[in-house]
Design an enzyme around this catalytic site. Sequence first.
Site, PDB file in Angstrom:
ATOM      1  N   ARG A 101      -9.572   3.556  13.703  1.00  0.00           N
ATOM      2  CA  ARG A 101      -9.146   3.871  12.335  1.00  0.00           C
ATOM      3  C   ARG A 101     -10.384   4.299  11.573  1.00  0.00           C
ATOM      4  NH1 ARG A 101      -5.384   0.320   8.386  1.00  0.00           N
ATOM      5  NH2 ARG A 101      -3.915   1.395   9.741  1.00  0.00           N
ATOM      6  N   HIS A 128      -1.335   9.538  10.508  1.00  0.00           N
ATOM      7  CA  HIS A 128      -1.095   8.137  10.911  1.00  0.00           C
ATOM      8  C   HIS A 128      -0.003   8.129  11.982  1.00  0.00           C
ATOM      9  CE1 HIS A 128      -1.199   3.930  10.853  1.00  0.00           C
ATOM     10  NE2 HIS A 128      -0.696   3.652   9.669  1.00  0.00           N
ATOM     11  N   GLN A 131       2.029   4.923  13.164  1.00  0.00           N
ATOM     12  CA  GLN A 131       3.057   4.495  12.218  1.00  0.00           C
ATOM     13  C   GLN A 131       4.331   5.311  12.403  1.00  0.00           C
ATOM     14  OE1 GLN A 131       2.853   1.928   9.779  1.00  0.00           O
ATOM     15  NE2 GLN A 131       5.057   2.276   9.803  1.00  0.00           N
ATOM     16  N   ASP A 224       5.223   5.585   0.337  1.00  0.00           N
ATOM     17  CA  ASP A 224       3.946   4.965   0.725  1.00  0.00           C
ATOM     18  C   ASP A 224       3.186   4.721  -0.577  1.00  0.00           C
ATOM     19  OD1 ASP A 224       1.632   4.162   2.063  1.00  0.00           O
ATOM     20  OD2 ASP A 224       1.027   6.201   2.634  1.00  0.00           O
ATOM     21  N   CYS A 264       5.461   2.112   5.129  1.00  0.00           N
ATOM     22  CA  CYS A 264       4.521   1.657   6.171  1.00  0.00           C
ATOM     23  C   CYS A 264       3.783   0.385   5.765  1.00  0.00           C
ATOM     24  CB  CYS A 264       3.538   2.779   6.510  1.00  0.00           C
ATOM     25  SG  CYS A 264       2.515   3.283   5.109  1.00  0.00           S
ATOM     26  N   ARG A 292       5.445  -1.466  15.260  1.00  0.00           N
ATOM     27  CA  ARG A 292       4.097  -0.973  15.526  1.00  0.00           C
ATOM     28  C   ARG A 292       3.637  -1.444  16.906  1.00  0.00           C
ATOM     29  NH1 ARG A 292       0.757   0.293  11.294  1.00  0.00           N
ATOM     30  NH2 ARG A 292      -0.607   1.003  12.974  1.00  0.00           N
TER      31      ARG A 292
HETATM   32  N1  NVA Z   1      -1.507   6.275   3.163  1.00  0.00           N
HETATM   33  C1  NVA Z   1      -1.931   4.901   3.332  1.00  0.00           C
HETATM   34  C2  NVA Z   1      -1.346   4.311   4.571  1.00  0.00           C
HETATM   35  C3  NVA Z   1      -1.629   2.843   4.744  1.00  0.00           C
HETATM   36  C4  NVA Z   1      -1.131   2.285   6.050  1.00  0.00           C
HETATM   37  C5  NVA Z   1      -3.455   4.845   3.364  1.00  0.00           C
HETATM   38  O1  NVA Z   1      -4.067   5.701   3.992  1.00  0.00           O
HETATM   39  O2  NVA Z   1      -4.016   3.945   2.749  1.00  0.00           O
END
Ligand code: NVA
Length: 307
Positions: A101, A128, A131, A224, A264, A292
């Site tokens: 990540r 992502h 997800q 989100d 998510c 997940r």
């Molecule tokens: N768009 C959000 C997703 C978190 C799982 C972020 O990047 O923070």
Amino acid sequence: MTRHFLRDDDLGPDEQAEVLALAAEMKHAPHQRQPLAGPLTVATIYDKPTLRTQASFSSGIAELGGHSMLVDGRLAGIGERESVADVARVLGRQASAIVWRTFAQSSLDEMAAHAGVPVVNALTDDFHPCQLLADLLTLQEHRGALAGQTVAFVGDGASNMGNSWVLAGATAGMHVRIGAPQGYLPGGAAAARAEELAATTGGSITLTHDAHEAVAGVDAVVTDTWVSMGKEGESEARTTTFSPYAVTEELFGEAADDALFLHCLPAYRGKEVAAGVIDGPRSVVWDEAENRRHAQKAILAWLLGQG
Ligand code: NVA
């Protein structure tokens, strides 16, 4: 050739279906397939905050018979103390796969180019995809075949989740609508690629600035946070910009009567979603969070099986 999962369209339509079927199978028989028995090691690196991703990769890797090695990106000084390419070469000699990540998609691409083992995107600024596998698995469980289902993502369509929804949804043959303010629709390259994919799968992509148009009659509504990790400095301005896109009970009521709600997480009740929606009977957010693990086990097993 080593396969990676760096963005949603790294899996073609048949491959995506295969991975989702494997995820469903693994959910029902969690310990039956153990490609990491030994145990083999998977290196995991988190340069941004994490709860679900770290927890689900750790438990999933254990269920695959493997060992999850947490590499502290700050201690390692990835890209500063050592180049991404050198880190990749080192970790590729210690681990059977690398889960990362991080911020820039280009860093992840560089890791993949030099690791010699599968690299999995555990979230970047741009995508992502893990997800999305969990979300598609969740919709498949609740509603059956994905092709033809209509989904509206409202909020920050330019975020990793917006980009991933158009790519993964188009791959699955879904009708994906994005409702987002001016300047916050999915990136041009992701949208163009999604259109291309949709033309081959029978899906479609609709981009609009009108949240009501996006949500009208859909089978599922997704949102989100308005403030993705790394955007905290824009928090106040974003709250103003995105407030017309909040999934209130009224907006959710414009979707199909049996529409599902997806998020998510982490979620901010009273901002992007009303408590009555996310805590209501048609919310499937806890299934997504559980899925997940199953989805990530499947993509790891599938990638290791390709090598
Ligand atoms: N768009 C959000 C997703 C978190 C799982 C972020 O990047 O923070």
